[in-house]
Every structure is written in C-alpha cells, then in structure tokens.
Design a protein around this motif. Structure first.
Motif, PDB file in Angstrom:
ATOM      1  N   ASN A 100       0.850  -1.185   0.000  1.00  0.00           N
ATOM      2  CA  ASN A 100       0.000   0.000   0.000  1.00  0.00           C
ATOM      3  C   ASN A 100       0.887   1.237   0.000  1.00  0.00           C
ATOM      4  O   ASN A 100       1.788   1.363   0.840  1.00  0.00           O
ATOM      5  N   ILE A 101       0.643   2.146  -0.946  1.00  0.00           N
ATOM      6  CA  ILE A 101       1.367   3.402  -0.956  1.00  0.00           C
ATOM      7  C   ILE A 101       0.356   4.538  -1.088  1.00  0.00           C
ATOM      8  O   ILE A 101      -0.801   4.317  -1.450  1.00  0.00           O
TER       9      ILE A 101
ATOM     10  N   ASN B  82      -0.442   8.030  -3.059  1.00  0.00           N
ATOM     11  CA  ASN B  82       0.007   8.782  -4.231  1.00  0.00           C
ATOM     12  C   ASN B  82      -0.050  10.285  -3.960  1.00  0.00           C
ATOM     13  O   ASN B  82      -0.344  10.738  -2.856  1.00  0.00           O
ATOM     14  N   ASP B  83       0.233  11.064  -4.999  1.00  0.00           N
ATOM     15  CA  ASP B  83       0.323  12.523  -4.843  1.00  0.00           C
ATOM     16  C   ASP B  83      -1.003  13.152  -4.427  1.00  0.00           C
ATOM     17  O   ASP B  83      -1.033  14.272  -3.921  1.00  0.00           O
TER      18      ASP B  83
ATOM     19  N   GLN C 249      -4.335   9.441  -2.172  1.00  0.00           N
ATOM     20  CA  GLN C 249      -5.114   8.207  -2.287  1.00  0.00           C
ATOM     21  C   GLN C 249      -4.231   7.001  -1.971  1.00  0.00           C
ATOM     22  O   GLN C 249      -3.073   6.950  -2.382  1.00  0.00           O
ATOM     23  N   LYS C 250      -4.802   6.029  -1.275  1.00  0.00           N
ATOM     24  CA  LYS C 250      -4.076   4.795  -1.001  1.00  0.00           C
ATOM     25  C   LYS C 250      -4.274   3.831  -2.172  1.00  0.00           C
ATOM     26  O   LYS C 250      -5.400   3.542  -2.568  1.00  0.00           O
ATOM     27  N   ILE C 251      -3.176   3.372  -2.731  1.00  0.00           N
ATOM     28  CA  ILE C 251      -3.261   2.425  -3.841  1.00  0.00           C
ATOM     29  C   ILE C 251      -2.285   1.283  -3.588  1.00  0.00           C
ATOM     30  O   ILE C 251      -1.329   1.411  -2.817  1.00  0.00           O
TER      31      ILE C 251
ATOM     32  N   LEU D 134       0.414  -1.196  -5.388  1.00  0.00           N
ATOM     33  CA  LEU D 134       1.269  -1.250  -6.563  1.00  0.00           C
ATOM     34  C   LEU D 134       1.645  -2.705  -6.846  1.00  0.00           C
ATOM     35  O   LEU D 134       2.072  -3.426  -5.944  1.00  0.00           O
TER      36      LEU D 134
ATOM     37  N   LYS E 122      -4.065  15.815 -14.621  1.00  0.00           N
ATOM     38  CA  LYS E 122      -5.271  15.487 -13.863  1.00  0.00           C
ATOM     39  C   LYS E 122      -6.467  16.223 -14.458  1.00  0.00           C
ATOM     40  O   LYS E 122      -6.408  17.413 -14.724  1.00  0.00           O
TER      41      LYS E 122
END
Length: 588
Positions: free
Chosen positions: A29-30, A32-33, A36-38, A40, A249
């Motif tokens: 889990n990382i 992002n800018d 948001q938790k995503i 990879l 974005k």
C-alpha cells in the motif's frame, strides 16, 4: 505510461536495483500525490513493446481552434447553464446515469445519436450563444449556423462512448466548445487506427468530412490523461514519444456541442456507413413469429454462413467455466452442444461422447474437418430423441432468437433433450457489461493497430475494429426485466413499439437497447475480388465488408425467470461470467 493504458514501464540501471524495488514495492500500500491509497503491483518484463501511433496527423476534416473565446466569456457561458431547473420547464432533461446533460433546439437521443426533427424544443438556442456563433461564422471558423445544442458536464473519471453522430440527422459540420478543463478525445478509424487529440481549455473542435462521417469520437473514462510534456498541453495529437509524456489530472469539463439538423438525406462520400445511402434501412423489430424467423434468417443464419471461416479463426480459446462443467461430467456421458459453432468445446473432454449441431453448414463443415461429430439443424427443432442426453450446452445461441417466445422455445428444446437428472449449461450475452463495478472484457479489451485477434466478452461476438471506450456516461434504455408470471401467462414481449428500427450497436461500448444489430468486420473477402473503396474516397485501408448480426442481450434475472417456467427443471446455479448471464439446469 502508454496512451490509454493503466500501467507504466520502469527501467533500472542495474538488476540489483530492480530487485530491491520489486521487494520494496510489490503488493504494498502506498499513498500517491493525491493522498489516495493504492496498491502497486510489479512484474519483470524482458522488453517493453512500444508501438508508434499509425497516424501523425489529425483525421482529415478535423481542426482545433485554440482560445476561441476569452476567460470572461467562458465564465458567462458556464454561469448561463442552470443544473437545478424546475422539472415543469419543457427544456428540462433528466441527467444521464453518470453525468449532467441539457439540450436546446432539439433533444439529442443517445440511443441512436439522432433527434426527432418534428419535435423541436421551445425557445431555441440560448441567447448568449447567438453573438458567439455569428462571430465564428464571420471569421470563417464554421460554415453553418447551428440550431441544436447539447451541453454535457463531465466530472473527472467520466467519459462518453465512441460514436458517430447519425449521418441523416445532422449537416456535415459538428462543433464542440470545451470549457472548464482540457480533455483528450479519441478518434478511431474503422481499420483500427486511433488518434488521441488534445482539446485545450476554451478551444473549439470542428469536425467535417471524413472526421465527422467515418471516424468515431469518444472520451475514455479516467481521472488522468497522458499528454505531451513539451507542448504545454496545446491542441494536437498525443504522440508516442515515451520521453515526452506526462500525466494531466482532469477537472470538471463542460462541453457545448452544436449541430445543424439536416432536412434532406445525407449524400456524403461514405455510402457503406451512411444510413441515408445504405441499400436498405436497418430492419424493424419483428411483430410476429414469421417476421422474427425472417429476421433471423437474414441477420443471423446468412451472416454466419458468410463469416464462418473468419469467425472460426477467432474462436480457439475455451472459456474456463464451460471447460469446468464439461470436465465434471461422468465418463461416458452423452452430451449435445446445441449451436456448436466451429466445435471449440466438442473435444474438451475425451471421456465424453459429444455431438454438435449448428444452423450453419459452413461451421458444421469446419467441425467435421476436425473429426468431430456434428450435423446441421435448427436449435428450435433438434432431431435427437427426447430424454437421451446426459448433458447439453448452449453457448451464445439463444440471444440470436428475435422474440421472447422463440427464446423460450429454444430453452424448452434443450430441456426436452435431457434425461432425468441430466444437466444443461446455458450462456447468453448480458445487457450489463459492467457488473459489481467491474467492466467486462468486451469493454476492456483493445484491438491493436496491427490487428491482433483478442478474446471477446461474448463467446459469439467478434473482436471488431474499434478500440473499447466503455460507457460510464449513459445507459438510457432501461432493461425490461420480466417476472415469472409474465412468462407463465405468455405476457412477456421484448418490446411493444410498432415499427421500431433496430439500432446498430457501436462496438466495445455499453448497450442502450436489448434488441440490436452488432457489426462484424469481415477480414479476407469470401470472393477473390477485394472490395473497392469500402469506406469512401480515402479508400486506402485494407478492410472487408461489414455485416450485422441480430442480438437480444439479456438483463439480470431474465434468463433465470425464463428457465424457472420450464417443466420438471430446476436451476442449480446462475452466475455472471465476463459480460454473460449463465445458468446450470437439472431435469427432475
């Protein structure tokens, strides 16, 4: 990140650094800018294939005019659109499933990309647009004064499916003003070439000629666009220069799309794709069993005879759940594949005695070449003794019958073949191509510019010539879900609209009608003569004719409701499998 793809390629200077990155990041889990938790996921690849776009110029007839209006005028236009109007107002339209939309002059119907020419909306176009349009006419940016306007508001992540505005509905020129945010619009040629075009803030898109009549245009639903880094997000094609791409974005975008309603038939240079110039119009929905039979003969049986070789070449990978069903049957079982096509499932389990039947002589011949047992027959009248089969499968067949009564008759015929305790597996194409927040393969799969064949969501659907642009924007036609009582009392009819023309589906998009024609792009002409200029004067693309097959796509619960009315039959299992509704039946 390749354009239109949800993944990136990363290279490392040493093997050790890449291994360390894999161990540190894979499955983690990382944040992002955007906060948001995503999660990879990483894979090692020996080489990254990067395909340059096949076209480095805008589609013919397409132009983008930057900074067509000032930021002050943009603000006035955006403020002029009220999204909270009284529903008593005749110009009020309900928003689509996933985005806001308003129409002026005429209501634009998304199910057929057309308008009712005899039902103009009161009030015409907003006054604020008049001076702007007059200025564009005077300056030569446009040729016609539009009389129809559709305003769409797109939140980040929303899009619109690839489509061509109906030829006979509007004049050659279609223009669209982009406000609030820039966007990438994808243009697709029937031969598979895709051109992503940047539409900057306050720019005007003008489609004429080939770009208006032949290329589909759409917006892929996503929250970021891959854009050119060095061009400062100016208009033009997003090229495949991997060193000059970045992510942009999306913001809230409002488009003002202007059209001029056509009052005479279209006489464009693309007769094979022009509804005004086609040799015959699309068929109407059948109102009798005789009409349904005639429709199936022309738009199912004849088409499969013509495309049998090409169809078979795309049908080589068995579906796992169907293989699982066949492998689980007892050794020595007698199994009928009703609508066996090229016999893809006839040799799956060597311990079974399988017989196949299909309406297409040419497909049955292909089965025989493979040394399978198969014969020609109609699925409504299978010449096999009642109660003689231990199991039956019917994969992507019943959705080709044109009335509810004929689809019921096909189910009854399958039940008739089964012995007591015998099982049947049935697959039909689903109206819902997005289920439990997951898109089917039909919406997700790409067809490369090189023309590689890919597996379709529909076990009987062709991998066609346009890239998927899933529709999260609208699904205007509600499913007609019958009750069991409707089937039992014979009250269920697919439609009750007289003289309703069957819509032609835009491939790789969501369905807007349960009854429709699905195009098949025939590769390799059956005759030795190649078609001349199949798509009009451009005529340089190696393409074959486009044929259309009739389908009735099933809503959730529709197949089950029909099966529950069968005598002495119970449903063991029902499930959704990649854009298809499926049931397993057992005879008492």
């Amino acid at each position: 990140m390749p354009p239109n793809k949800p993944y990136s390629f990363v290279t490392y200077k040493t093997t050790e650094e890449s291994k360390k990155a894999y161990a540190t990041l894979n499955g983690q889990n990382i944040v992002n800018d955007l906060g948001q938790k995503i999660i990879l996921y990483l894979n090692f690849v020996e080489k990254a294939q990067w395909k340059e776009l096949g076209l480095q110029a805008l589609p013919p007839g397409l132009k983008v005019v930057e900074e067509i209006i000032s930021s002050e005028d943009e603000k006035l236009l955006l403020e002029s659109v009220s999204w909270t109007e009284d529903t008593d107002n005749p110009n009020f339209q309900k928003s689509l499933k996933h985005r806001r939309v308003k129409h002026f002059g005429y209501e634009f119907h998304y199910e057929n990309n057309n308008v009712h020419k005899d039902k103009p909306l009161p009030g015409g176009l907003p006054d604020i647009c008049d001076s702007m349009l007059e200025k564009w006419l005077k300056e030569g940016f446009i040729r016609h004064k539009p009389d129809q306007l559709t305003v769409n508001q797109y939140e980040p992540g929303q899009g619109i499916p690839a489509h061509i505005d109906t030829h006979s509905a509007f004049e050659d020129e279609i223009i669209s003003l982009s406000l609030g945010s820039e966007i990438i619009m994808d243009f697709k040629h029937p031969d598979g070439v895709t051109v992503p075009v940047m539409l900057p803030l306050r720019s005007l898109l003008v489609m004429t000629g080939e770009s208006r009549y032949l290329w589909t245009h759409g917006i892929t639903p996503r929250k970021f666009d891959t854009v050119q880094a060095s061009k400062g997000h100016k208009s033009g094609i997003i090229t495949g220069d991997v060193g000059d791409l970045t992510l942009s974005k999306r913001g809230i975008r409002t488009s003002f799309t202007f059209r001029k309603v056509r009052q005479t038939p279209c006489d464009c240079s693309y007769p094979l794709v022009c509804d005004s110039q086609m040799k015959e119009p699309p068929p109407s929905f059948p109102e009798s069993d005789k009409e349904a039979s005639q429709l199936e003969q022309k738009y199912v049986h004849q088409v499969y005879e013509e495309i049998a070789g090409h169809f078979s070449s795309t049908r080589h990978t068995p579906w796992p759940h169907i293989v699982e069903f066949l492998k689980a049957l007892p050794s020595g079982s007698l199994v009928a594949d009703v609508g066996c096509g090229n016999g893809k499932y006839l040799g799956i389990n060597k311990e079974l005695y399988m017989i196949g039947c299909d309406r297409s002589q040419n497909l049955v011949d292909i089965c025989r070449e493979k040394q399978y047992q198969a014969f020609v027959c109609d699925a409504l009248s299978v010449p096999v003794r009642s109660g003689s089969c231990d199991a039956c499968i019917s994969i992507a067949v019943i959705h080709h019958f044109a009335t509810a009564e004929r689809r019921m008759a096909a189910l009854q015929e399958i039940a008739r073949l089964l012995r007591s305790g015998g099982k049947a597996l049935i697959y039909v194409w689903a109206m819902e191509q997005e289920y439990q927040k997951k898109k089917s393969k039909y919406l997700r799969e790409n067809k490369s510019n090189q023309g590689r064949q890919e597996i379709s969501s529909d076990p009987s659907a062709q991998e066609l010539f346009v890239e998927p642009v899933p529709d999260t924007g609208h699904q205007d036609s509600a499913c007609s879900i019958p009750s069991i009582n409707d089937f039992q009392k014979g009250r269920y009819h697919s439609r009750e609209v007289a003289n309703s023309m069957l819509p032609i589906h835009t491939n790789r998009t969501s369905f807007h009608s349960q009854d429709l024609l699905v195009p098949w792009h025939l590769k390799g002409n059956a005759s030795k003569e190649k078609p001349t200029e199949p798509f009009g004067p451009a005529g340089t693309h190696d393409t074959g004719p486009v044929l259309h097959r009739y389908y009735h796509v099933f809503c959730e619960g529709e197949l089950e409701a029909a099966c529950q009315t069968l005598n002495n039959v119970s449903i063991l299992q029902s499930y959704y499998d990649q854009g298809n509704w499926c049931v397993i039946l057992q005879k008492a």
